[in-house]
Design a protein around this motif. Structure first.
Motif, PDB file in Angstrom:
ATOM      1  N   ALA A 113       3.716   3.301 -13.167  1.00 41.08           N
ATOM      2  CA  ALA A 113       2.994   4.444 -12.607  1.00 41.08           C
ATOM      3  C   ALA A 113       3.840   5.237 -11.624  1.00 41.08           C
ATOM      4  O   ALA A 113       4.542   4.653 -10.793  1.00 41.08           O
ATOM      5  CB  ALA A 113       1.719   3.961 -11.914  1.00 41.08           C
ATOM      6  N   ALA A 114       3.739   6.555 -11.720  1.00 38.38           N
ATOM      7  CA  ALA A 114       4.393   7.416 -10.736  1.00 38.38           C
ATOM      8  C   ALA A 114       3.724   7.283  -9.374  1.00 38.38           C
ATOM      9  O   ALA A 114       4.375   7.387  -8.333  1.00 38.38           O
ATOM     10  CB  ALA A 114       4.338   8.871 -11.207  1.00 38.38           C
ATOM     11  N   ARG A 115       2.405   7.034  -9.370  1.00 40.21           N
ATOM     12  CA  ARG A 115       1.654   6.841  -8.124  1.00 40.21           C
ATOM     13  C   ARG A 115       0.721   5.653  -8.278  1.00 40.21           C
ATOM     14  O   ARG A 115       0.162   5.430  -9.346  1.00 40.21           O
ATOM     15  CB  ARG A 115       0.834   8.104  -7.782  1.00 40.21           C
ATOM     16  CG  ARG A 115       1.687   9.313  -7.433  1.00 40.21           C
ATOM     17  CD  ARG A 115       0.825  10.524  -7.120  1.00 40.21           C
ATOM     18  NE  ARG A 115       0.142  11.038  -8.307  1.00 40.21           N
ATOM     19  CZ  ARG A 115      -1.164  11.054  -8.479  1.00 40.21           C
ATOM     20  NH1 ARG A 115      -1.969  10.557  -7.539  1.00 40.21           N
ATOM     21  NH2 ARG A 115      -1.704  11.561  -9.586  1.00 40.21           N
ATOM     22  N   ARG A 116       0.553   4.920  -7.188  1.00 34.41           N
ATOM     23  CA  ARG A 116      -0.352   3.770  -7.181  1.00 34.41           C
ATOM     24  C   ARG A 116      -1.384   3.970  -6.069  1.00 34.41           C
ATOM     25  O   ARG A 116      -1.021   4.187  -4.914  1.00 34.41           O
ATOM     26  CB  ARG A 116       0.418   2.467  -6.949  1.00 34.41           C
ATOM     27  CG  ARG A 116       1.402   2.131  -8.072  1.00 34.41           C
ATOM     28  CD  ARG A 116       2.204   0.889  -7.735  1.00 34.41           C
ATOM     29  NE  ARG A 116       3.050   1.100  -6.585  1.00 34.41           N
ATOM     30  CZ  ARG A 116       3.563   0.116  -5.835  1.00 34.41           C
ATOM     31  NH1 ARG A 116       3.273  -1.135  -6.112  1.00 34.41           N
ATOM     32  NH2 ARG A 116       4.338   0.401  -4.808  1.00 34.41           N
ATOM     33  N   VAL A 117      -2.649   3.888  -6.446  1.00 33.25           N
ATOM     34  CA  VAL A 117      -3.727   4.194  -5.502  1.00 33.25           C
ATOM     35  C   VAL A 117      -4.817   3.128  -5.592  1.00 33.25           C
ATOM     36  O   VAL A 117      -5.208   2.718  -6.687  1.00 33.25           O
ATOM     37  CB  VAL A 117      -4.342   5.583  -5.790  1.00 33.25           C
ATOM     38  CG1 VAL A 117      -5.545   5.840  -4.887  1.00 33.25           C
ATOM     39  CG2 VAL A 117      -3.296   6.677  -5.611  1.00 33.25           C
ATOM     40  N   ILE A 118      -5.296   2.703  -4.418  1.00 33.42           N
ATOM     41  CA  ILE A 118      -6.502   1.874  -4.324  1.00 33.42           C
ATOM     42  C   ILE A 118      -7.600   2.753  -3.756  1.00 33.42           C
ATOM     43  O   ILE A 118      -7.445   3.359  -2.707  1.00 33.42           O
ATOM     44  CB  ILE A 118      -6.284   0.661  -3.402  1.00 33.42           C
ATOM     45  CG1 ILE A 118      -5.203  -0.261  -3.968  1.00 33.42           C
ATOM     46  CG2 ILE A 118      -7.597  -0.108  -3.204  1.00 33.42           C
ATOM     47  CD1 ILE A 118      -4.792  -1.362  -3.005  1.00 33.42           C
ATOM     48  N   ASP A 119      -8.700   2.800  -4.467  1.00 34.63           N
ATOM     49  CA  ASP A 119      -9.857   3.589  -4.050  1.00 34.63           C
ATOM     50  C   ASP A 119     -10.973   2.600  -3.724  1.00 34.63           C
ATOM     51  O   ASP A 119     -11.484   1.931  -4.617  1.00 34.63           O
ATOM     52  CB  ASP A 119     -10.243   4.506  -5.214  1.00 34.63           C
ATOM     53  CG  ASP A 119     -11.433   5.385  -4.893  1.00 34.63           C
ATOM     54  OD1 ASP A 119     -12.365   4.894  -4.239  1.00 34.63           O
ATOM     55  OD2 ASP A 119     -11.428   6.546  -5.309  1.00 34.63           O
ATOM     56  N   ILE A 120     -11.330   2.477  -2.445  1.00 36.46           N
ATOM     57  CA  ILE A 120     -12.295   1.462  -2.045  1.00 36.46           C
ATOM     58  C   ILE A 120     -13.550   2.101  -1.472  1.00 36.46           C
ATOM     59  O   ILE A 120     -13.478   3.018  -0.648  1.00 36.46           O
ATOM     60  CB  ILE A 120     -11.666   0.465  -1.044  1.00 36.46           C
ATOM     61  CG1 ILE A 120     -12.604  -0.720  -0.797  1.00 36.46           C
ATOM     62  CG2 ILE A 120     -11.231   1.148   0.247  1.00 36.46           C
ATOM     63  CD1 ILE A 120     -11.904  -1.935  -0.242  1.00 36.46           C
ATOM     64  N   SER A 121     -14.702   1.631  -1.943  1.00 39.66           N
ATOM     65  CA  SER A 121     -15.971   2.144  -1.440  1.00 39.66           C
ATOM     66  C   SER A 121     -16.777   1.001  -0.851  1.00 39.66           C
ATOM     67  O   SER A 121     -16.635  -0.156  -1.264  1.00 39.66           O
ATOM     68  CB  SER A 121     -16.767   2.815  -2.569  1.00 39.66           C
ATOM     69  OG  SER A 121     -17.060   1.885  -3.605  1.00 39.66           O
ATOM     70  N   GLY A 122     -17.619   1.312   0.130  1.00 42.05           N
ATOM     71  CA  GLY A 122     -18.446   0.286   0.750  1.00 42.05           C
ATOM     72  C   GLY A 122     -19.357   0.863   1.802  1.00 42.05           C
ATOM     73  O   GLY A 122     -19.212   2.022   2.204  1.00 42.05           O
ATOM     74  N   ASP A 123     -20.311   0.026   2.277  1.00 40.17           N
ATOM     75  CA  ASP A 123     -21.283   0.531   3.260  1.00 40.17           C
ATOM     76  C   ASP A 123     -21.264  -0.259   4.573  1.00 40.17           C
ATOM     77  O   ASP A 123     -22.220  -0.201   5.336  1.00 40.17           O
ATOM     78  CB  ASP A 123     -22.694   0.528   2.660  1.00 40.17           C
ATOM     79  CG  ASP A 123     -23.304  -0.863   2.591  1.00 40.17           C
ATOM     80  OD1 ASP A 123     -22.545  -1.860   2.592  1.00 40.17           O
ATOM     81  OD2 ASP A 123     -24.547  -0.962   2.539  1.00 40.17           O
ATOM     82  N   GLY A 124     -20.165  -0.988   4.829  1.00 42.75           N
ATOM     83  CA  GLY A 124     -20.083  -1.742   6.075  1.00 42.75           C
ATOM     84  C   GLY A 124     -18.659  -1.965   6.505  1.00 42.75           C
ATOM     85  O   GLY A 124     -17.706  -1.687   5.764  1.00 42.75           O
ATOM     86  N   ILE A 125     -18.505  -2.490   7.721  1.00 38.39           N
ATOM     87  CA  ILE A 125     -17.178  -2.767   8.253  1.00 38.39           C
ATOM     88  C   ILE A 125     -16.720  -4.150   7.790  1.00 38.39           C
ATOM     89  O   ILE A 125     -17.508  -4.954   7.294  1.00 38.39           O
ATOM     90  CB  ILE A 125     -17.158  -2.685   9.791  1.00 38.39           C
ATOM     91  CG1 ILE A 125     -17.993  -3.818  10.406  1.00 38.39           C
ATOM     92  CG2 ILE A 125     -17.653  -1.329  10.253  1.00 38.39           C
ATOM     93  CD1 ILE A 125     -17.870  -3.889  11.919  1.00 38.39           C
TER      94      ILE A 125
END
Length: 282
Positions: free
Chosen positions: A141-153
């Protein structure tokens, strides 16, 4: 001692994630990990809206067009669910999206897969697990991304900012999709700002990283689409790694407690982080 050993193991995993960049035979414009929260604080309605948002996004004409506009015209995606320090599982293995048929397949698989449920919220463990997925990706991959979603710390596992910094140091970008709808972390107490502020200071990092907050159930689909468009298009800004220790001497955002705190002496976690080479001394 047990927590330190677990944290050290996660940190080693994070560092190793960059040592062997994907050596697959197929080049892609983006390797994207979609990491979604299934902790107990996420009720069924939020979980379903979260899943439906991704299904709709991969069926969306704008998202498909942006994928095809990249130099290679294809991206690789994996979708995983997470909650506590020991709870992460892959729902959708690495899948190449190079046209409408592949995007349809991703949408169908996500829609058909049952939604799980977890307990505590370990963003740090989810990030470390996501970094490992990128290491093991069969795509280059030319770019590597982590996309994280959540509703708390982060309330389980090692400190999230230390794990975040190790991952970002390897050239991986982390973006956030905090869910503020019915979020108990948002409070009038100025020491406990909204979850979007927490994500900005403690979770995201890397060149062009961003937070797209979800403030109500009507925001899920639009926010998810906006986030994917930004990530796929690769609209890169200046490097944005927000470290608590780099704030003003008087007040810092304490990622261990989730709020603004007076500057304190070096914590044992920071000394540990320096010792294993993730953080810089203050």
């Amino acid at each position: 001692m047990r927590r330190q050993v677990q944290a050290h193991a996660l940190a080693v995993l994070v560092i190793a994630a960059g040592a062997g960049a994907a050596q697959g035979q197929i080049d892609v414009d983006l390797a994207l990990v979609l990491a979604v929260d299934i902790s107990h604080s996420m009720d069924h309605r939020e979980q379903q809206l979260q899943r439906d948002g991704y299904v709709a996004a991969f069926l969306d004409a704008d998202v498909r067009r942006v994928i095809r506009q990249g130099p290679h015209g294809r991206i690789a995606v994996t979708y995983l669910e997470w909650s506590g320090a020991d709870t992460q599982h892959v729902v959708l293995p690495w899948t190449l999206i190079d046209g409408p048929a592949a995007a349809d397949l991703v949408a169908r698989r996500l829609a058909a897969h049952p939604i799980s449920r977890g307990h505590t919220t370990s963003i740090s463990a989810a990030l470390a697990f996501s970094a490992r997925q990128l290491k093991d990706s069969p795509y280059r991959a030319a770019r590597r991304v982590i996309d994280i979603s959540g509703d708390g710390i982060n309330n389980a596992g090692p400190p999230v900012d230390l794990v975040r910094d190790g991952i970002v140091g390897d050239g991986i970008v982390i973006n956030g999709l905090p869910i503020l709808d019915s979020n108990a972390h948002a409070a009038e107490d100025p020491e406990l700002p909204g979850l979007d502020t927490y994500y900005s200071h403690c979770v995201i990092g890397g060149a062009g990283s961003f937070v797209v907050p979800i403030r109500s159930e009507t925001d899920f689909a639009a926010a998810t689409k906006q986030k994917l468009l930004l990530e796929i298009a690769g609209l890169m800004g200046a490097a944005r790694v927000i470290r608590a220790q780099n704030q003003s001497p008087a007040r810092v955002f304490d990622c261990r407690r989730g709020g603004w705190q007076r500057q304190r002496p070096e914590s044992r976690w920071h000394r540990w982080c320096v010792a294993i080479g993730i953080c810089e001394p203050r």
